[in-house]
Design a protein around this motif. Structure first.
Motif, short mmCIF file in Angstrom:
data_model
loop_
_atom_site.label_atom_id
_atom_site.label_comp_id
_atom_site.label_asym_id
_atom_site.label_seq_id
_atom_site.Cartn_x
_atom_site.Cartn_y
_atom_site.Cartn_z
N ARG A 1 48.43 39.70 -8.39
CA ARG A 1 47.65 39.85 -7.15
C ARG A 1 48.52 40.31 -5.98
O ARG A 1 47.99 40.72 -4.93
CB ARG A 1 46.95 38.53 -6.79
CG ARG A 1 47.84 37.41 -6.32
CD ARG A 1 47.01 36.23 -5.80
NE ARG A 1 47.83 35.06 -5.45
CZ ARG A 1 48.13 34.08 -6.27
NH1 ARG A 1 47.68 34.10 -7.52
NH2 ARG A 1 48.89 33.06 -5.89
N TYR A 2 49.84 40.26 -6.15
CA TYR A 2 50.74 40.68 -5.08
C TYR A 2 51.20 42.13 -5.23
O TYR A 2 52.15 42.55 -4.56
CB TYR A 2 51.97 39.76 -5.03
CG TYR A 2 51.65 38.36 -4.58
CD1 TYR A 2 51.32 38.10 -3.25
CD2 TYR A 2 51.67 37.29 -5.48
CE1 TYR A 2 51.02 36.82 -2.83
CE2 TYR A 2 51.37 35.99 -5.06
CZ TYR A 2 51.05 35.77 -3.74
OH TYR A 2 50.75 34.50 -3.32
N ILE A 3 50.53 42.92 -6.06
CA ILE A 3 50.94 44.30 -6.31
C ILE A 3 51.12 45.09 -5.02
O ILE A 3 52.06 45.88 -4.88
CB ILE A 3 49.91 45.00 -7.24
CG1 ILE A 3 50.19 44.60 -8.70
CG2 ILE A 3 49.97 46.51 -7.11
CD1 ILE A 3 49.16 45.15 -9.68
N ASP A 4 50.23 44.88 -4.06
CA ASP A 4 50.32 45.62 -2.79
C ASP A 4 50.63 44.70 -1.61
O ASP A 4 50.20 44.94 -0.48
CB ASP A 4 49.01 46.39 -2.54
CG ASP A 4 48.85 47.55 -3.49
OD1 ASP A 4 49.86 48.20 -3.81
OD2 ASP A 4 47.71 47.80 -3.93
N TYR A 5 51.42 43.68 -1.87
CA TYR A 5 51.73 42.66 -0.86
C TYR A 5 52.58 43.23 0.27
O TYR A 5 53.62 43.87 0.04
CB TYR A 5 52.47 41.51 -1.53
CG TYR A 5 52.83 40.36 -0.62
CD1 TYR A 5 51.85 39.71 0.13
CD2 TYR A 5 54.14 39.90 -0.54
CE1 TYR A 5 52.17 38.64 0.95
CE2 TYR A 5 54.48 38.82 0.27
CZ TYR A 5 53.49 38.20 1.01
OH TYR A 5 53.81 37.14 1.82
N THR A 6 52.12 43.00 1.49
CA THR A 6 52.87 43.37 2.69
C THR A 6 53.12 42.08 3.48
O THR A 6 52.23 41.61 4.19
CB THR A 6 52.08 44.39 3.54
OG1 THR A 6 50.76 43.89 3.77
CG2 THR A 6 51.97 45.72 2.83
N PRO A 7 54.29 41.48 3.35
CA PRO A 7 54.52 40.12 3.85
C PRO A 7 54.16 39.90 5.31
O PRO A 7 53.58 38.87 5.66
CB PRO A 7 56.02 39.91 3.61
CG PRO A 7 56.34 40.80 2.45
CD PRO A 7 55.47 42.01 2.64
N CYS A 8 54.49 40.85 6.17
CA CYS A 8 54.26 40.64 7.61
C CYS A 8 52.93 41.19 8.09
O CYS A 8 52.60 41.10 9.28
CB CYS A 8 55.41 41.25 8.42
SG CYS A 8 56.99 40.43 8.11
N GLN A 9 52.15 41.78 7.18
CA GLN A 9 50.78 42.22 7.49
C GLN A 9 49.83 41.70 6.41
O GLN A 9 48.93 42.41 5.97
CB GLN A 9 50.69 43.74 7.59
CG GLN A 9 51.36 44.33 8.82
CD GLN A 9 52.82 44.68 8.61
OE1 GLN A 9 53.33 44.59 7.49
NE2 GLN A 9 53.52 45.08 9.66
#
Length: 614
Positions: free
Chosen positions: A90-98
């Motif tokens: 589920r984190y494939i497109d993870y953008t930590p600060c957005q």
């Protein structure tokens, strides 16, 4: 007929080849013998060393078995490296600060919830972000401008939402980008030609541009052929993956928004700024957003506004908005432009163009001193609140002088001495040190090209320099095949990002203790010179390396240049990250304590709840 990544006429694949010298012999060190690219699926990643008889003049003293190899071996044997697991799919497109879920916990006023909100230490992921199943290397430029493999960003929402605006179309296994936009459904080329009738886009005068609310960045994509480089930004919002699409196309872009925080760019950076129906309320908050554009716009630069409220008299019905509301909105914009002393050069159809004065000689008496920002704060922007004040011009000695100094046209601008250096406004940087730095980086990049022959091949389009200095690396590697995002660490001893822009290059302020404002898998090559020495004892080096892995494409490359003791630590961490690495001596020989560590990220993708190196 749909264009497919695995079509029969597109079987050619580039090899990731890193060329090294071992002793007196010449070898090819090949990482990933066949490239998984947009031209077709490749074979499994291979790691092989093949003898080669040609070109035995590759930096004779460059040796992967460095002068400090024994020390490296001892460290690695005594302390087993941590092996990092892959993150959940589920984190494939993870953008930590957005992160979308975190964003929804913040106020929506002035787009606060779309600004950077980074995870706390206990919330950070300490795992490797996987690539989606079927991921392939993007098409090479310029083909990538028009086609993106569907597997890399499998989101069709924009093809429906923006169907009549010609943004993006889904065709078989690829997305096609016809070059349209909300304000230019007939194509960006025709739109840019309209702008060029007013703005000197084609002669090198305009080189750096800012696109606010860029969509899929077609404006920036089509400016490239005119030798103009655009910094595009858009929020991570309901228009899913717009910045991701831009970067997959090979167009410079970051996740960003005009909210309450200053833009992460220096003052007097851009020759042109642009808003094409970007939905930014320009007249609101005492014109704060226009004043922020004025801060980053170079004296003599242009601001383009197309779409509402321009030409509201003829369009209010099609826009389905009251005439009075649109009239008031445009009047506010006109009033702020007058306060900023911008000259309106053009208004036709739905396009209006203003030009910023070259200095404030013609503006005296139009503003009182209380409207100006504090002197010396124009580049102090990292997490700083945006002000409704006007950034003062640098002083001039005559009405004709360009405040801050006149720039040469590009490409002459690339190696001309930047005005900020000529004026002595960058402490510790003289004309001589600038010229010496250029020679040094020409030498370094020459060595890089002999280590990794793919640098000149077109294989690497999106390049990131994590500690850009004076921009010497980007200048030395400059090519129509690639672009470099020059990052100025916020903790750097000298702030030279303004110098980088005066060279006709682009960049951004950033603190590498936090995640970068981009999607995963958006850079082909990352360069890190002295970065880990800079951040020692500032934050966890492991976190920086995991962030590098997040934003690096599968089979992308990294070049580290740093002190050997620091690189030993880096090499130890990367041993557990599915990277292949080799240490190389400095091009001046083994006795130089600065070394080069080259790395290639292995190809692996998510497969259900597991991962596979296919």
């Amino acid at each position: 007929m749909a264009l497919k990544p695995n079509s029969a006429d597109a079987r050619t694949r580039s090899s990731i080849q890193i060329f090294i010298v071992v002793g007196l012999c010449c070898f090819f060190y090949i990482l990933g013998a066949w490239q998984r690219s947009g031209f077709g699926k490749g074979d499994s990643i291979a790691l092989e060393v093949t003898k080669h008889s040609a070109d035995c003049n590759i930096i004779p003293n460059l040796n992967f078995e460095t002068h400090h190899a024994g020390e490296v071996g001892n460290v690695l044997e005594s302390e087993k490296s941590r092996s990092f697991e892959h993150c959940h799919p589920r984190y494939i497109d993870y953008t930590p600060c957005q992160d979308q879920r975190r964003a929804m916990t913040f106020p929506r006023d002035n787009m606060i919830y779309r600004e950077r909100h980074c995870p706390r230490e206990e919330e950070k992921l300490h795992c490797l972000i996987p690539a989606p199943k079927g991921y392939v290397t993007p098409f090479p430029w310029p083909k990538s401008r028009d086609y993106v493999p569907y597997a890399n960003a499998p989101y069709k929402a924009l093809t429906v939402e923006k169907a009549i605006q010609n943004w993006i179309q889904y065709e078989g296994n690829v997305f096609r980008f016809p070059g349209g936009g909300t304000q230019f459904p007939q194509g960006a080329d025709k739109y840019i030609n309209q702008l060029a009738s007013v703005i000197p886009i084609t002669n090198g005068t305009v080189r750096t541009a800012l696109d606010t609310g860029c969509g899929v960045a077609s404006w920036g994509a089509y400016l490239w052929s005119r030798n103009v480089i655009a910094m595009s930004f858009a929020p991570r919002d309901s228009h899913e993956a717009q910045v991701q699409f831009a970067l997959e196309r090979g167009v410079p872009a970051v996740i960003g928004v005009l909210g309450t925080i200053k833009m992460p760019y220096p003052s007097r950076a851009f020759d042109m700024a642009h808003c094409s129906r970007c939905l930014i309320p320009w007249g609101a908050n005492d014109g704060m957003y226009m004043k922020e554009v004025d801060r980053v716009l170079r004296p003599g630069g242009y601001w383009v506004l197309s779409g509402p409220p321009i030409n509201w008299r003829n369009n209010y019905k099609s826009w389905q908005r009251p005439k009075k509301e649109l009239q008031e909105e445009q009047q506010k914009i006109e009033d702020v432009a007058k306060l900023l002393c911008w000259e309106k050069k053009h208004e036709k159809g739905e396009i209006a163009i203003w030009q910023k004065r070259v200095n404030d000689e013609a503006c005296r008496g139009r503003r009182d001193d209380s409207s100006f920002c504090k002197a010396g704060k124009a580049n102090d922007v990292w997490y700083k609140k945006m002000d409704a004040c006007v950034t003062p011009y640098p002083d001039v000695s005559s009405p004709e002088e360009v405040a801050g100094g006149k720039l040469k046209p590009f490409p002459e601008r690339l190696y001309a001495v930047p005005p900020r250096i000529v004026s002595g406004s960058v402490p510790g940087v003289s004309v001589e040190t600038y010229q010496e730095d250029n020679q040094k980086w020409k030498k370094h990049v020459g060595a890089y090209k002999k280590i990794n022959r793919l640098i000149d091949s077109g294989r690497y389009r999106n390049i990131l320099d994590m500690n850009a200095g004076l921009g010497g690396f980007a200048a030395a590697i400059d090519s129509s095949k690639l672009w470099v995002m020059n990052v100025m660490p916020t903790i750097a001893e000298k702030d030279t990002l303004g110098v980088i822009y005066e060279r006709g290059l682009i960049g951004i302020y950033h603190d590498w203790c936090e995640a970068f404002s981009t999607y995963p898998r958006t850079y082909d090559l990352i360069h890190a010179h002295g970065l880990f020495s800079l951040y020692q004892n500032k934050c966890n080096l492991e976190d920086i390396l995991l962030e590098m892995d997040r934003i690096l494409r599968p089979e992308g490359a990294v070049i580290f240049r740093d002190e050997v003791d620091v690189l030993i630590k880096v090499k130890k961490i990367t041993a557990g990250m599915r990277w292949d690495t080799k240490m190389v001596d400095h091009e001046d020989g083994p006795l130089v304590p600065e070394k080069i560590l080259v790395a290639v990220k292995q190809y692996w993708v998510v497969d259900g709840n597991s991962t596979a190196a296919q």
